[in-house]
Design a protein around this motif. Structure first.
Motif, PDB file in Angstrom:
ATOM      1  N   ASP A  24       0.809  -1.227   0.000  1.00 35.61           N
ATOM      2  CA  ASP A  24       0.000   0.000   0.000  1.00 35.61           C
ATOM      3  C   ASP A  24       0.842   1.276   0.000  1.00 35.61           C
ATOM      4  O   ASP A  24       0.313   2.384   0.073  1.00 35.61           O
ATOM      5  CB  ASP A  24      -1.005   0.006   1.149  1.00 35.61           C
ATOM      6  CG  ASP A  24      -0.363  -0.169   2.517  1.00 35.61           C
ATOM      7  OD1 ASP A  24       0.864   0.015   2.624  1.00 35.61           O
ATOM      8  OD2 ASP A  24      -1.083  -0.486   3.487  1.00 35.61           O
ATOM      9  N   LEU A  44      -5.880   6.182   0.470  1.00 39.71           N
ATOM     10  CA  LEU A  44      -7.149   5.966  -0.225  1.00 39.71           C
ATOM     11  C   LEU A  44      -8.384   6.323   0.611  1.00 39.71           C
ATOM     12  O   LEU A  44      -9.332   6.914   0.066  1.00 39.71           O
ATOM     13  CB  LEU A  44      -7.221   4.515  -0.705  1.00 39.71           C
ATOM     14  CG  LEU A  44      -8.384   4.134  -1.610  1.00 39.71           C
ATOM     15  CD1 LEU A  44      -8.383   4.951  -2.897  1.00 39.71           C
ATOM     16  CD2 LEU A  44      -8.316   2.640  -1.941  1.00 39.71           C
ATOM     17  N   PRO A  45      -8.434   6.022   1.908  1.00 37.21           N
ATOM     18  CA  PRO A  45      -9.651   6.368   2.668  1.00 37.21           C
ATOM     19  C   PRO A  45     -10.021   7.847   2.568  1.00 37.21           C
ATOM     20  O   PRO A  45     -11.214   8.184   2.542  1.00 37.21           O
ATOM     21  CB  PRO A  45      -9.284   5.970   4.102  1.00 37.21           C
ATOM     22  CG  PRO A  45      -8.299   4.857   3.936  1.00 37.21           C
ATOM     23  CD  PRO A  45      -7.487   5.234   2.737  1.00 37.21           C
ATOM     24  N   LEU A  48     -11.993   8.704  -0.725  1.00 39.39           N
ATOM     25  CA  LEU A  48     -13.332   8.135  -0.916  1.00 39.39           C
ATOM     26  C   LEU A  48     -14.280   8.720   0.121  1.00 39.39           C
ATOM     27  O   LEU A  48     -13.887   9.530   0.959  1.00 39.39           O
ATOM     28  CB  LEU A  48     -13.262   6.602  -0.800  1.00 39.39           C
ATOM     29  CG  LEU A  48     -12.366   5.912  -1.831  1.00 39.39           C
ATOM     30  CD1 LEU A  48     -12.263   4.412  -1.532  1.00 39.39           C
ATOM     31  CD2 LEU A  48     -12.889   6.131  -3.250  1.00 39.39           C
ATOM     32  N   LEU A  54     -16.101  -0.806  -2.243  1.00 39.15           N
ATOM     33  CA  LEU A  54     -15.092  -1.295  -3.173  1.00 39.15           C
ATOM     34  C   LEU A  54     -15.407  -2.735  -3.549  1.00 39.15           C
ATOM     35  O   LEU A  54     -15.755  -3.549  -2.689  1.00 39.15           O
ATOM     36  CB  LEU A  54     -13.703  -1.234  -2.539  1.00 39.15           C
ATOM     37  CG  LEU A  54     -13.213   0.143  -2.083  1.00 39.15           C
ATOM     38  CD1 LEU A  54     -11.855   0.021  -1.393  1.00 39.15           C
ATOM     39  CD2 LEU A  54     -13.118   1.095  -3.262  1.00 39.15           C
ATOM     40  N   PHE A 183      -3.594  -3.774  -1.962  1.00 41.20           N
ATOM     41  CA  PHE A 183      -4.356  -3.752  -0.713  1.00 41.20           C
ATOM     42  C   PHE A 183      -3.744  -4.700   0.314  1.00 41.20           C
ATOM     43  O   PHE A 183      -3.293  -5.799  -0.011  1.00 41.20           O
ATOM     44  CB  PHE A 183      -5.817  -4.093  -0.982  1.00 41.20           C
ATOM     45  CG  PHE A 183      -6.555  -2.967  -1.659  1.00 41.20           C
ATOM     46  CD1 PHE A 183      -7.353  -2.107  -0.937  1.00 41.20           C
ATOM     47  CD2 PHE A 183      -6.401  -2.743  -3.023  1.00 41.20           C
ATOM     48  CE1 PHE A 183      -8.005  -1.051  -1.548  1.00 41.20           C
ATOM     49  CE2 PHE A 183      -7.042  -1.689  -3.652  1.00 41.20           C
ATOM     50  CZ  PHE A 183      -7.853  -0.845  -2.906  1.00 41.20           C
ATOM     51  N   LEU A 187      -4.622  -1.660   5.416  1.00 39.79           N
ATOM     52  CA  LEU A 187      -5.390  -0.688   4.625  1.00 39.79           C
ATOM     53  C   LEU A 187      -6.879  -1.008   4.691  1.00 39.79           C
ATOM     54  O   LEU A 187      -7.707  -0.088   4.783  1.00 39.79           O
ATOM     55  CB  LEU A 187      -4.910  -0.687   3.172  1.00 39.79           C
ATOM     56  CG  LEU A 187      -5.688   0.222   2.209  1.00 39.79           C
ATOM     57  CD1 LEU A 187      -5.709   1.667   2.694  1.00 39.79           C
ATOM     58  CD2 LEU A 187      -5.090   0.134   0.803  1.00 39.79           C
ATOM     59  N   MET A 188      -7.250  -2.278   4.668  1.00 41.35           N
ATOM     60  CA  MET A 188      -8.664  -2.640   4.745  1.00 41.35           C
ATOM     61  C   MET A 188      -9.264  -2.197   6.082  1.00 41.35           C
ATOM     62  O   MET A 188     -10.418  -1.785   6.141  1.00 41.35           O
ATOM     63  CB  MET A 188      -8.842  -4.148   4.545  1.00 41.35           C
ATOM     64  CG  MET A 188      -8.447  -4.649   3.155  1.00 41.35           C
ATOM     65  SD  MET A 188      -9.278  -3.782   1.799  1.00 41.35           S
ATOM     66  CE  MET A 188     -10.988  -4.254   2.102  1.00 41.35           C
ATOM     67  N   LEU A 191      -9.924   1.521   5.777  1.00 45.45           N
ATOM     68  CA  LEU A 191     -11.103   1.761   4.947  1.00 45.45           C
ATOM     69  C   LEU A 191     -12.389   1.486   5.723  1.00 45.45           C
ATOM     70  O   LEU A 191     -13.343   2.275   5.669  1.00 45.45           O
ATOM     71  CB  LEU A 191     -11.037   0.896   3.695  1.00 45.45           C
ATOM     72  CG  LEU A 191      -9.988   1.314   2.655  1.00 45.45           C
ATOM     73  CD1 LEU A 191      -9.714   0.177   1.672  1.00 45.45           C
ATOM     74  CD2 LEU A 191     -10.452   2.552   1.895  1.00 45.45           C
ATOM     75  N   ILE A 196     -16.070   2.743   4.644  1.00 44.21           N
ATOM     76  CA  ILE A 196     -16.021   2.256   3.255  1.00 44.21           C
ATOM     77  C   ILE A 196     -16.047   0.732   3.286  1.00 44.21           C
ATOM     78  O   ILE A 196     -15.159   0.088   3.860  1.00 44.21           O
ATOM     79  CB  ILE A 196     -14.750   2.783   2.551  1.00 44.21           C
ATOM     80  CG1 ILE A 196     -14.781   4.314   2.523  1.00 44.21           C
ATOM     81  CG2 ILE A 196     -14.634   2.204   1.142  1.00 44.21           C
ATOM     82  CD1 ILE A 196     -13.429   4.954   2.388  1.00 44.21           C
ATOM     83  N   HIS A 198     -16.688  -3.274   1.477  1.00 45.53           N
ATOM     84  CA  HIS A 198     -16.171  -3.981   0.308  1.00 45.53           C
ATOM     85  C   HIS A 198     -16.967  -5.257   0.065  1.00 45.53           C
ATOM     86  O   HIS A 198     -17.642  -5.772   0.961  1.00 45.53           O
ATOM     87  CB  HIS A 198     -14.682  -4.297   0.456  1.00 45.53           C
ATOM     88  CG  HIS A 198     -14.364  -5.421   1.391  1.00 45.53           C
ATOM     89  ND1 HIS A 198     -14.295  -5.258   2.760  1.00 45.53           N
ATOM     90  CD2 HIS A 198     -14.089  -6.736   1.149  1.00 45.53           C
ATOM     91  CE1 HIS A 198     -13.990  -6.413   3.325  1.00 45.53           C
ATOM     92  NE2 HIS A 198     -13.869  -7.321   2.383  1.00 45.53           N
TER      93      HIS A 198
END
Length: 341
Positions: A24, A44-45, A48, A54, A183, A187-188, A191, A196, A198
């Protein structure tokens, strides 16, 4: 459209031969409307919105590259689409040495018979024996690195991990859905904390994704079909996100193409299982997705045509010129972009 419109010059040193570490840490070019931002994937968070979702491709790459012999001739095979329990369509190197009915010995007790030569020079390979083909490939196959990497270095043990995403579960791809390579579990978590969500679908990526467009006009290019599935529960989740005003962001062109194959003219995403050969070029009206995370693609490729359809050809040519000048890393192990029209 004339294929020359999608051409650009990429310096060889911009092609990534290994992924960023950690994954990442890769750079992220964000195109949002008319704005352009240079960021990192880990950021990324912040790019978005809460309520976005995602969509990842959970296909798993198999060791689909084989080297064998037919008599005194060396034969190379890259599997690209399953046609039956023991039958795979394959692109063949040294195909002029192969005829229908010929047996190829791939070593380690693995052999196959060639059938049904295609107009593109491919063959169907029927594997001998009773063992699952996946086990045979584990014994005799190699990780199928993209040709622009394989031409510069051999695949090695590191690629066994590097060329799989953290979502890889369903065996059957012969190329990785590379946008998801960026990813990480960390990172998940970021998010999820940002609201966010997925979801996953399955599209078994074929080696046809690397084939150059040889036609002069896009209307004359024929895509290779790939098998995919979106189950009813996933389709319902995607539709619910859109109904609440959230955005469905495809992670990778593979996820995007399957969602668009499953979406009707009314914008509703329906369950889907089967082959898709969808070819998206400028003028296409997107029905299922609201954005895309993707790597940087080859000139004159169907994937550069796809991102040009989403953002506009002039916009993408300018963005790629910026990425090259700013020393972004390109292709499968390279950096990423977030495209929000």
């Amino acid at each position: 459209m004339n294929v020359d419109l999608f051409d650009f010059t990429l310096p060889l040193e911009r092609i990534a031969l290994r992924p960023a570490v950690p994954r990442d840490a890769a750079r992220l070019l964000v195109l949002e409307g008319g704005a352009t931002h240079d960021r990192r994937v880990v950021d990324l968070p912040a790019s978005l919105r809460p309520g976005d979702l995602l969509v990842f491709n959970d296909t798993r790459v198999i060791p689909a590259q084989l080297e064998g012999t037919r008599g005194d001739s060396r034969i190379g095979a890259t599997l690209h689409k399953r046609e039956g329990p023991r039958r795979w369509r394959a692109f063949i190197r040294n195909a002029r040495r192969l005829r229908d009915g010929d047996a190829i010995d791939f070593g380690n007790g693995v052999s196959a018979t060639a059938h049904d030569r295609g107009a593109d020079g491919s063959f169907a390979l029927e594997f001998a024996g009773d063992e699952p083909v996946e086990l045979l490939l584990e014994r005799a196959g190699r990780m199928p690195l993209p040709p622009y990497i394989a031409a510069r270095r051999p695949a090695d043990a590191q690629d066994l991990d590097d060329y799989q995403t953290m979502f890889a579960a369903e065996k059957g791809a012969v190329a990785a859905p590379t946008a998801a390579l960026h990813f990480t579990p960390a990172l998940m978590e970021l998010l999820a904390a940002a609201g966010i969500a997925h979801a996953t679908l399955t599209l078994h990526v074929g080696a046809g994704t690397f084939l150059p467009v040889k036609a002069e006009d896009t209307t004359d290019h024929q895509m290779h079909a790939e098998w995919g599935r979106i189950d009813a529960a996933t389709a319902d989740r995607l539709n619910a996100v859109k109904a609440r005003g959230g955005r469905v962001i495809a992670v990778g062109t593979t996820s995007l193409r399957l969602i668009e194959s499953a979406a009707g003219d009314d914008g509703v995403i329906r369950p889907f299982e089967g082959d898709t050969a969808i070819f998206i070029t400028p003028g296409y009206r997107f029905r299922g997705i609201d954005g895309l995370i993707t790597n940087f693609h080859l000139p004159r490729s169907t994937l550069f045509m796809l991102v040009s359809a989403l953002m506009g050809l002039d916009r993408m040519q300018a963005a790629y010129a910026h990425a090259i000048a700013s020393e972004y890393r390109f292709y499968s192990y390279g950096d990423a972009s977030l495209l929000l029209p």
